[in-house]
Design a protein around this motif. Structure first.
Motif, mmCIF file in Angstrom:
data_model
loop_
_atom_site.group_PDB
_atom_site.id
_atom_site.type_symbol
_atom_site.label_atom_id
_atom_site.label_comp_id
_atom_site.label_asym_id
_atom_site.label_seq_id
_atom_site.Cartn_x
_atom_site.Cartn_y
_atom_site.Cartn_z
ATOM 1 N N VAL A 55 0.853 -1.151 -0.014
ATOM 2 C CA VAL A 55 -0.043 0.033 -0.062
ATOM 3 C C VAL A 55 1.059 1.314 -0.103
ATOM 4 O O VAL A 55 1.639 1.420 0.984
ATOM 5 C CB VAL A 55 -0.981 0.091 1.283
ATOM 6 C CG1 VAL A 55 -1.936 1.451 1.350
ATOM 7 C CG2 VAL A 55 -1.801 -1.280 1.243
ATOM 8 N N ALA A 56 0.760 1.794 -1.106
ATOM 9 C CA ALA A 56 1.634 3.279 -1.429
ATOM 10 C C ALA A 56 1.159 4.417 -0.129
ATOM 11 O O ALA A 56 -0.236 4.425 0.090
ATOM 12 C CB ALA A 56 1.571 3.561 -2.613
ATOM 13 N N ALA A 57 1.846 5.144 -0.011
ATOM 14 C CA ALA A 57 1.686 6.536 0.751
ATOM 15 C C ALA A 57 0.677 7.374 0.035
ATOM 16 O O ALA A 57 0.016 8.195 0.627
ATOM 17 C CB ALA A 57 3.034 7.052 1.246
ATOM 18 N N GLY A 58 0.462 7.269 -1.348
ATOM 19 C CA GLY A 58 -0.151 7.993 -1.964
ATOM 20 C C GLY A 58 0.280 9.625 -2.281
ATOM 21 O O GLY A 58 -0.558 10.453 -2.370
ATOM 22 N N GLU A 59 1.549 9.741 -2.336
ATOM 23 C CA GLU A 59 2.204 11.098 -2.918
ATOM 24 C C GLU A 59 3.176 10.879 -3.592
ATOM 25 O O GLU A 59 3.987 9.907 -3.737
ATOM 26 C CB GLU A 59 2.645 11.789 -1.350
ATOM 27 C CG GLU A 59 1.621 12.223 -0.454
ATOM 28 C CD GLU A 59 2.210 13.015 0.434
ATOM 29 O OE1 GLU A 59 3.225 13.653 0.529
ATOM 30 O OE2 GLU A 59 1.257 13.609 1.406
ATOM 31 N N GLY A 60 3.391 11.842 -4.660
ATOM 32 C CA GLY A 60 4.380 11.708 -5.583
ATOM 33 C C GLY A 60 4.716 13.083 -6.099
ATOM 34 O O GLY A 60 3.927 14.149 -5.537
ATOM 35 N N THR A 61 5.393 13.045 -7.154
ATOM 36 C CA THR A 61 6.006 14.426 -7.988
ATOM 37 C C THR A 61 5.783 14.204 -9.253
ATOM 38 O O THR A 61 5.720 13.252 -9.940
ATOM 39 C CB THR A 61 7.593 14.363 -7.853
ATOM 40 O OG1 THR A 61 7.757 14.475 -6.341
ATOM 41 C CG2 THR A 61 8.217 15.797 -8.283
ATOM 42 N N VAL A 62 5.123 15.408 -9.932
ATOM 43 C CA VAL A 62 4.798 15.514 -11.240
ATOM 44 C C VAL A 62 6.092 15.318 -12.286
ATOM 45 O O VAL A 62 7.187 16.087 -12.167
ATOM 46 C CB VAL A 62 3.889 16.856 -11.684
ATOM 47 C CG1 VAL A 62 3.897 16.613 -13.216
ATOM 48 C CG2 VAL A 62 2.834 16.727 -10.802
ATOM 49 N N PHE A 63 6.115 14.212 -12.929
ATOM 50 C CA PHE A 63 7.333 13.964 -13.988
ATOM 51 C C PHE A 63 6.848 14.858 -15.070
ATOM 52 O O PHE A 63 7.854 15.368 -15.908
ATOM 53 C CB PHE A 63 7.599 12.562 -14.034
ATOM 54 C CG PHE A 63 8.609 12.232 -15.225
ATOM 55 C CD1 PHE A 63 9.839 12.277 -14.751
ATOM 56 C CD2 PHE A 63 8.344 11.737 -16.642
ATOM 57 C CE1 PHE A 63 10.893 12.189 -15.783
ATOM 58 C CE2 PHE A 63 9.263 11.675 -17.280
ATOM 59 C CZ PHE A 63 10.576 11.566 -17.131
#
Length: 137
Positions: A55-63
């Motif tokens: 289960v991912a944390a649900g955050e990321g960066t726009v590539f």
């Protein structure tokens, strides 16, 4: 309201079971531990067919991102902002971004931080949708 419904199968059913529970799941090879998205039947690193998920944390960066103007998408209002998101866990995912203008000084930018939210379509389908994380301070 009509909406384009994803095709589910044994390779991705776990993902949509997770979204219905408010979990962003990423496929994980149980043999070597490699994470992958989109999901598939075999590990691209070791070839094993033993798969699980985290289960991912649900955050990321726009590539990268695009603004979709046409053709019309059932159940969506255009223009639509779509991003390729580098999740903090190390995989990339495509997702719709809400709450940002399609152009102008407040438009989505490469490097912006995003967090997942849930778009409940009906009792059988919940889809991830992304929103920009506002800077603190």
């Amino acid at each position: 309201m009509s909406v384009v419904r994803p095709v589910t199968n044994r390779d991705n059913a776990y993902f949509f079971e997770g979204t219905s529970r408010g979990e962003l799941r990423i496929q994980r090879c149980n043999a070597c531990g490699v994470l992958r998205h989109p999901p598939g039947p075999a590990c691209p690193d070791c070839g094993a067919l033993d798969r699980g998920h985290v289960v991912a944390a649900g955050e990321g960066t726009v590539f990268s991102h695009v603004v979709h103007h046409a053709p019309q998408v059932p159940g969506k209002e255009l223009p639509l902002v779509i991003a390729l998101i580098d999740l903090d866990e190390g995989v990339r995912m495509v997702g719709e971004v809400t709450g940002v203008p399609p152009e102008g000084p407040d438009a989505l930018q490469i490097g912006d931080r995003l967090a997942v939210e849930w778009n409940v379509i009906d009792e059988e389908l919940t889809l991830p949708i992304w929103r920009r994380v506002e800077e603190q301070g």
